[in-house]
Design an enzyme around this catalytic site. Structure first.
Site, PDB file in Angstrom:
ATOM      1  CG  HIS A 293      -2.024  -0.928   1.202  1.00  0.00           C
ATOM      2  ND1 HIS A 293      -2.329  -1.756   2.263  1.00  0.00           N
ATOM      3  CD2 HIS A 293      -2.944  -1.208   0.240  1.00  0.00           C
ATOM      4  CE1 HIS A 293      -3.387  -2.485   1.959  1.00  0.00           C
ATOM      5  NE2 HIS A 293      -3.766  -2.183   0.745  1.00  0.00           N
ATOM      6  CG  PHE A 472       5.180   1.008   7.016  1.00  0.00           C
ATOM      7  CD1 PHE A 472       6.305   1.481   6.365  1.00  0.00           C
ATOM      8  CD2 PHE A 472       4.427   1.906   7.746  1.00  0.00           C
ATOM      9  CE1 PHE A 472       6.685   2.816   6.446  1.00  0.00           C
ATOM     10  CE2 PHE A 472       4.786   3.247   7.840  1.00  0.00           C
ATOM     11  CZ  PHE A 472       5.921   3.706   7.184  1.00  0.00           C
ATOM     12  CG  HIS A 473       0.152  -2.479   4.910  1.00  0.00           C
ATOM     13  ND1 HIS A 473      -0.960  -1.689   4.722  1.00  0.00           N
ATOM     14  CD2 HIS A 473       0.459  -2.358   6.232  1.00  0.00           C
ATOM     15  CE1 HIS A 473      -1.317  -1.118   5.855  1.00  0.00           C
ATOM     16  NE2 HIS A 473      -0.460  -1.495   6.789  1.00  0.00           N
ATOM     17  N   PRO A 474       4.039  -4.845   2.826  1.00  0.00           N
ATOM     18  CG  PRO A 474       6.273  -5.377   3.293  1.00  0.00           C
ATOM     19  CD  PRO A 474       5.153  -4.483   3.730  1.00  0.00           C
TER      20      PRO A 474
END
Length: 536
Positions: A293, A472-474
C-alpha cells in the site's frame, strides 16, 4: 543440539502464532529461530512508542527500496521488525481484518479454501474483542480493543465531515458493516501492545517442547534430494545445521522468506547462477508478485487544540506519562492512527477502494529527515491521509548476493498500472471533498504545504508521486496458488516441487488485503497451523 519436529524461521506475527498452535498438543517439538533479539526497549510495549522504534536499528531492519522513476527517482524507507514479535512489535497497532471481497478474491486467484467464509471463522478463533465497558467477546489470544472512549475530541470534526458528505459510519471496521467512518481497533491489553509474541509465544515458551533461539542468521535451507531437512545458520559466531524431523516453516516475512528460498536454490535460475548459487529448482515467482500500500498525508494547522498541544510541551508529556502509569489510558495508550475508515470513492465501486486516516497530531520532517510522533509540532495540527486499498502493480524482492547479510533488492514498481494512478486521483479527490466540508473547514487554520483543497486531479497525482510512501504492508512474494507455474506455495502453503517446506506469512497473500496486513497475517498462521497438524 537435538532434532526438532518443526523449525519455524522467524518469530514475527506469523511465527509466534505457529509456535503456540503447533506445540499445544504436547506431541511435537518446536524450534523458533529469530534474527533479532528479545525486546529490551520499553517503547515496544508502549503503544505510542511506535514513533521511537520506527528508526531504531536495534529492533528494525531499516530496509531501503531501489529508486523508482515513477516516484521521481526516490528510494523508499521500509521499516521491518528485527526483534521477537517481528513487525507486529513495531507497527502502529491498527487491527483490520480486511474486507470480505479480499478473501473471495484469494480463492478466485487459486487459493482454494481461503475465501471469506473460511477465514472469518478463523478470525473468530483468533480474537478476543473488548468493548469500552470491558465486555469481552471471543476467547482467542489476540486482544482487539475498542478505544473510542479515549480518542481526542478533535476527531469529532472528521465524523461530522463524513456525515455532511453522506458517507457511512461504522461502529466496527471488523464487524458486519466494515465500510465507513470509524475508530480504529488496536491490539492492546491493559494499555500495552498485545502482539503475537506476548499473546502466543510467551505462553508457548512455558512448555518444555518449545525452544526459542535469538540472534540467529539463517543462511539457507538444507535439502536431501528435494526434501527440506535442515536449516543452516550462524549463531553466536558458530555455523550450525539444525535438523527438522517433520517440516521447516518459513515465517520470515515478505522480504526475507523469498530471500531465504533464493539463497537455498529455489528461485529464478538465471538470478541464482548470477550469484553463484546452484539452482535446486527454477522458480521464477519466488520474490515476484510484490504488492504494497502506498499512502500520503495532508497536513493542516488547526483552529483548536489537538494532540500536539498535549504531547509537545514538557508538562504535557509528564501529565500523559503519569496518566498512563496510573491508569494505562490516555494518548500514550493509543495508536497514532485514531480514526479513519474504508470508503468508496464513488458509488460505482463494488467495494471500498480507499482507506482513510484522520490523526489529531502533526509531526513534520526534522532536519535529519526523520518523523516521530513522540515529538509533535509546537502548534495545533492534524493529518488527513489515504491509501488506495487494492493496488494492482507488482514488483520484486531478490537477493543482491549469495550472502545472507547482503541487503535485498526491493523494487516495488509503484504506480506502474494506470488503474493505480486513477485510484490515487480518486482517493485524493475524496480527501479534498472532506477537507472542503463546512465541518472540517472549521478545524482548518491553514494548510501546511500545498493546499489539497485547491489541487486539480493532475496535481493530486503529481503530489502523490513526489511525497507518497509505503504504508508498510508488503505482501505476495511467495504467492499462494494451485498452479505451480504461477505461484510459489499451494493452498496448504507447501512450497511447490519440494517436500518438508512451507511458507506461512504475508508473502503468501495472492492479493493484498484492503487494510492493514498484520491481522490477516496472524489469521493465516492460525489456519496454517490447522493444516500442518492435519497433515501430521
Amino acid at each position: 543440539m537435538r532434532d526438532f519436529d518443526y523449525i519455524i524461521v522467524g518469530a514475527g506475527s506469523a511465527g509466534c502464532v505457529l509456535a503456540e498452535r503447533l506445540s499445544a498438543n504436547g506431541r511435537h517439538s518446536v524450534l523458533v529461530l529469530e534474527a533479532g533479539g528479545r525486546p529490551r526497549t520499553p517503547w515496544i510495549a508502549l503503544p505510542l512508542g511506535y514513533g521511537k522504534t520506527f528508526y531504531d536499528p536495534a529492533v528494525n531492519w531499516k530496509y531501503q527500496t531501489e529508486p523508482e522513476e515513477t516516484l521521481g527517482g526516490r528510494a523508499g524507507y521500509w521499516p521491518r521488525g528485527k526483534v521477537v514479535g517481528g513487525s507486529g512489535a513495531i507497527n502502529a497497532l491498527v487491527y483490520a481484518r480486511g474486507l470480505a471481497r479480499d478473501f473471495d478474491d484469494w480463492e478466485e486467484a487459486g487459493a482454494t479454501g481461503w475465501n471469506w467464509d473460511a477465514v472469518q471463522k478463523t478470525y473468530e478463533r483468533l480474537e478476543s474483542r473488548f468493548d469500552v465497558d470491558g465486555t469481552r467477546t471471543g476467547e482467542g489470544p489476540i486482544h482487539v480493543q475498542d478505544v473510542s472512549d479515549q480518542i481526542h475530541r478533535a476527531n469529532r470534526h472528521f465524523f461530522a465531515a463524513a456525515k455532511e458528505l453522506g458517507l457511512p459510519r461504522t461502529p466496527d471496521m471488523n464487524g458486519i458493516t466494515p465500510e465507513g467512518a470509524g475508530v480504529y481497533r488496536i491490539n492492546t491489553s491493559g494499555g500495552r501492545r498485545m502482539h503475537s509474541a506476548r499473546a502466543c509465544l510467551a505462553p508457548a515458551l512455558r512448555r518444555a517442547n518449545v525452544t526459542l533461539m535469538t540472534g540467529v542468521l539463517v543462511e539457507r535451507i538444507g535439502f536431501e534430494g528435494k526434501r527440506a531437512t535442515s536449516v543452516e545458520v550462524v549463531h553466536k559466531g558458530r555455523a550450525q545445521s539444525l535438523q527438522a524431523g517433520r517440516e521447516i516453516i518459513l515465517a520470515a516475512g515478505a522480504v526475507n522468506s523469498p530471500r531465504i528460498l533464493q539463497l537455498s536454490g529455489l528461485g529464478p535460475a538465471e538470478l541464482l547462477r548470477e550469484h553463484g548459487i546452484a539452482p535446486l529448482m527454477d522458480a521464477p515467482h519466488v520474490g515476484g508478485n510484490l504488492q504494497d500500500h502506498l499512502g500520503i498525508n495532508y497536513y493542516f494547522r488547526a483552529t483548536e487544540p489537538t494532540l500536539n498541544n498535549v504531547l509537545r510541551p514538557l508538562h504535557g508529556k509528564i501529565r500523559a506519562a503519569l496518566q498512563y502509569a496510573l491508569t494505562r489510558r490516555g494518548p500514550l495508550a493509543l495508536s497514532v492512527n485514531q480514526c479513519g475508515g474504508f470508503f468508496r470513492s464513488d458509488a460505482g465501486q463494488r467495494a471500498a477502494d480507499q482507506q482513510l486516516y484522520f490523526n489529531p497530531v502533526t509531526y513534520t520532517t526534522t532536519p535529519d529527515g526523520k518523523r516521530t510522533v513522540v515529538q509533535p509540532d509546537p502548534f495545533a495540527g492534524f493529518i488527513l491521509g489515504f491509501q488506495p486499498t487494492r493496488p494492482i502493480s507488482r514488483g520484486r524482492i531478490d537477493i543482491s548476493a549469495a550472502d545472507a547479510l547482503a541487503p535485498p533488492r526491493i523494487r516495488p514498481d509503484s504506480l506502474a498500472a494506470q488503474e493505480d494512478q486513477a485510484q490515487v486521483i480518486a482517493g485524493g479527490l475524496l480527501c479534498q471533498k472532506i477537507a472542503k466540508t463546512e465541518a472540517l473547514s472549521r478545524l482548518i487554520a491553514a494548510p501546511m504545504g500545498e493546499d489539497l483543497r485547491e489541487m486539480t486531479p493532475e496535481q493530486i497525482l503529481a503530489d502523490f508521486r513526489a511525497r507518497c510512501g509505503t504504508v508498510f504492508h508488503p505482501v505476495g512474494t511467495c504467492r499462494m496458488g494451485a498452479d505451480s507455474t504461477k505461484s510459489v506455495v499451494c493452498p496448504r502453503l507447501k512450497v511447490h516441487g519440494v517436500a518438508g517446506l512451507r511458507v506461512v506469512d504475508a508473502s503468501v497473500f495472492p492479493n493484498i488485503t484492503s487494510g492493514n496486513t498484520n491481522a490477516p497475517t496472524m489469521m493465516l498462521a492460525t489456519r496454517a497451523a490447522d493444516l500442518i497438524l492435519e497433515d501430521a
